[in-house]
Design an enzyme around this catalytic site. Structure first.
Site, PDB file in Angstrom:
ATOM      1  N   GLY A  50     -57.479 -42.877  15.692  1.00 40.93           N
ATOM      2  CA  GLY A  50     -57.856 -43.199  14.309  1.00 40.93           C
ATOM      3  C   GLY A  50     -56.632 -42.916  13.476  1.00 40.93           C
ATOM      4  N   CYS A  79     -54.446 -41.156  21.361  1.00 38.81           N
ATOM      5  CA  CYS A  79     -53.680 -41.633  20.214  1.00 38.81           C
ATOM      6  C   CYS A  79     -53.653 -40.584  19.088  1.00 38.81           C
ATOM      7  CB  CYS A  79     -54.239 -42.989  19.776  1.00 38.81           C
ATOM      8  SG  CYS A  79     -53.008 -43.977  18.925  1.00 38.81           S
ATOM      9  N   ILE A 136     -52.144 -48.995  19.718  1.00 39.34           N
ATOM     10  CA  ILE A 136     -52.323 -49.371  18.312  1.00 39.34           C
ATOM     11  C   ILE A 136     -51.586 -48.360  17.442  1.00 39.34           C
ATOM     12  CG2 ILE A 136     -53.987 -49.810  16.463  1.00 39.34           C
ATOM     13  CD1 ILE A 136     -56.097 -50.290  18.697  1.00 39.34           C
ATOM     14  N   ARG A 137     -50.514 -48.805  16.819  1.00 42.27           N
ATOM     15  CA  ARG A 137     -49.681 -47.886  16.004  1.00 42.27           C
ATOM     16  C   ARG A 137     -49.564 -46.539  16.716  1.00 42.27           C
ATOM     17  NH1 ARG A 137     -48.172 -49.009  11.095  1.00 42.27           N
ATOM     18  NH2 ARG A 137     -48.342 -46.885  10.380  1.00 42.27           N
ATOM     19  N   HIS A 172     -55.499 -46.514  24.118  1.00 43.26           N
ATOM     20  CA  HIS A 172     -56.943 -46.480  23.819  1.00 43.26           C
ATOM     21  C   HIS A 172     -57.783 -46.933  25.014  1.00 43.26           C
ATOM     22  CE1 HIS A 172     -56.919 -45.759  19.428  1.00 43.26           C
ATOM     23  NE2 HIS A 172     -55.681 -46.252  19.539  1.00 43.26           N
ATOM     24  N   GLU A 174     -60.765 -46.493  25.576  1.00 43.46           N
ATOM     25  CA  GLU A 174     -62.153 -46.814  25.178  1.00 43.46           C
ATOM     26  C   GLU A 174     -62.279 -48.276  24.740  1.00 43.46           C
ATOM     27  OE1 GLU A 174     -59.956 -45.321  23.424  1.00 43.46           O
ATOM     28  OE2 GLU A 174     -60.146 -45.866  21.307  1.00 43.46           O
TER      29      GLU A 174
HETATM   30  N1  GLN Z   1     -50.753 -44.029  13.852  1.00 42.20           N
HETATM   31  C1  GLN Z   1     -51.925 -43.214  13.889  1.00 42.20           C
HETATM   32  C2  GLN Z   1     -51.614 -41.801  13.441  1.00 42.20           C
HETATM   33  O1  GLN Z   1     -50.514 -41.419  13.306  1.00 42.20           O
HETATM   34  C3  GLN Z   1     -52.534 -43.166  15.260  1.00 42.20           C
HETATM   35  C4  GLN Z   1     -53.028 -44.529  15.625  1.00 42.20           C
HETATM   36  C5  GLN Z   1     -54.232 -44.531  16.489  1.00 42.20           C
HETATM   37  O2  GLN Z   1     -54.884 -43.519  16.728  1.00 42.20           O
HETATM   38  N2  GLN Z   1     -54.570 -45.713  16.935  1.00 42.20           N
HETATM   39  O3  GLN Z   1     -52.531 -41.054  13.220  1.00 42.20           O
END
Ligand code: GLN
Length: 197
Positions: A50, A79, A136-137, A172, A174
Site C-alpha cells: 500500500g 512491498c 508496483i512502485r 505482490h 496476492e
Molecule cells: N511505494 C510504496 C511505498 O513506499 C510501496 C508500494 C506498494 O506497496 N505497492 O510505501
C-alpha cells in the site's frame, strides 16, 4: 491433520483484502487486524503493500507499533509491508516508523522512478517453475545482514528474503493466482509455532 493456522492481515490501508482471499483459498483462518488485541491467538501476521507512510502512521495511531514488535508469530511483509519491517529505509520520509524486525535496508520507490509498475518471472528454487511477480512502485533491497536468506532475485537484487520467522517480498504475490509464496509463509508460520511450543 494439522490444526488450521490463524493468520491476521493488518487491515489499516492497502491490499489487505487480496491477502485475506489467498489465505482463505489455502484453508487458513484469516482475520483483519486493526487493534492490538486482535493479534492475540494469531500464529502469523501479514503486513500488506500500500503506502508505507500511511500504514506507518495508522499503525502508530492504532497503538499497534509495540504490539507488532512484541508479536512472536511469523510475519510476512509485502512491498510497503517490507519497508515497515526493515531495519532501515533509504529515502524513507523523516519520522517514518521502522519496525526493524528484519536485518535489511530497503530503498523506497527504487524502481518507481523509471517505471511505476512491471511484471516479471522470478526464479525460485532450482527446478521449480518460474514465479510471476507484480512490482508496483516497489522498493528494492539495498543490503541484507548475515542471517538473511535470499529466496529470489530480480536483476541481481534480492526481492524475496527470509530471516527466521520474518519473510518479506518487494512484489505482490496476492495479485497473482500462484499461491506458492503464501504457502511458503504458512511453512514459516508453522516453524515459528513449533519453536514456541
Ligand atoms: N511505494 C510504496 C511505498 O513506499 C510501496 C508500494 C506498494 O506497496 N505497492 O510505501
Amino acid at each position: 491433520m494439522d490444526q488450521p493456522l490463524r493468520i491476521g492481515v493488518l487491515a489499516v490501508q492497502g491490499n489487505f483484502r487480496e491477502h485475506l482471499a489467498v489465505l482463505g483459498r489455502l484453508g487458513v483462518e484469516a482475520s483483519e487486524v486493526r487493534k492490538p488485541h486482535q493479534l492475540d491467538g494469531l500464529d502469523g501476521l501479514i503486513i500488506p503493500g500500500g503506502e508505507s507512510t500511511a500504514i506507518g502512521k495508522l499503525v502508530r495511531a492504532y497503538e499497534l507499533e509495540s504490539a507488532i514488535r512484541a508479536f512472536e508469530g511469523g510475519i510476512f511483509g509485502t512491498c510497503a509491508g517490507m519497508i515497515l519491517l526493515a531495519r532501515d529505509a533509504v529515502d524513507g520520509l523523516p519520522g517514518q516508523p521502522q519496525l526493524g524486525l528484519i536485518d535489511i535496508v530497503v530503498r523506497r520507490n527504487a524502481y518507481g522512478r523509471q517505471v511505476h509498475s512491471f511484471e516479471t518471472d522470478l526464479e525460485l528454487a532450482a527446478g521449480s517453475r518460474p514465479l510471476r511477480a507484480v512490482f508496483i512502485r516497489a522498493p528494492w533491497i539495498e543490503s541484507v545482514g548475515p542471517g538473511v536468506e535470499i529466496l529470489a532475485r530480480h536483476d541481481g537484487r534480492p526481492v524475496l528474503v527470509r530471516e527466521g520467522r520474518i519473510l518479506v517480498a518487494a512484489f505482490h504475490p496476492e495479485l497473482t493466482d500462484d499461491t506458492r509464496v503464501h504457502e511458503l509463509f504458512c511453512k514459516v508460520v508453522r516453524e515459528a509455532v513449533s519453536v514456541r511450543t
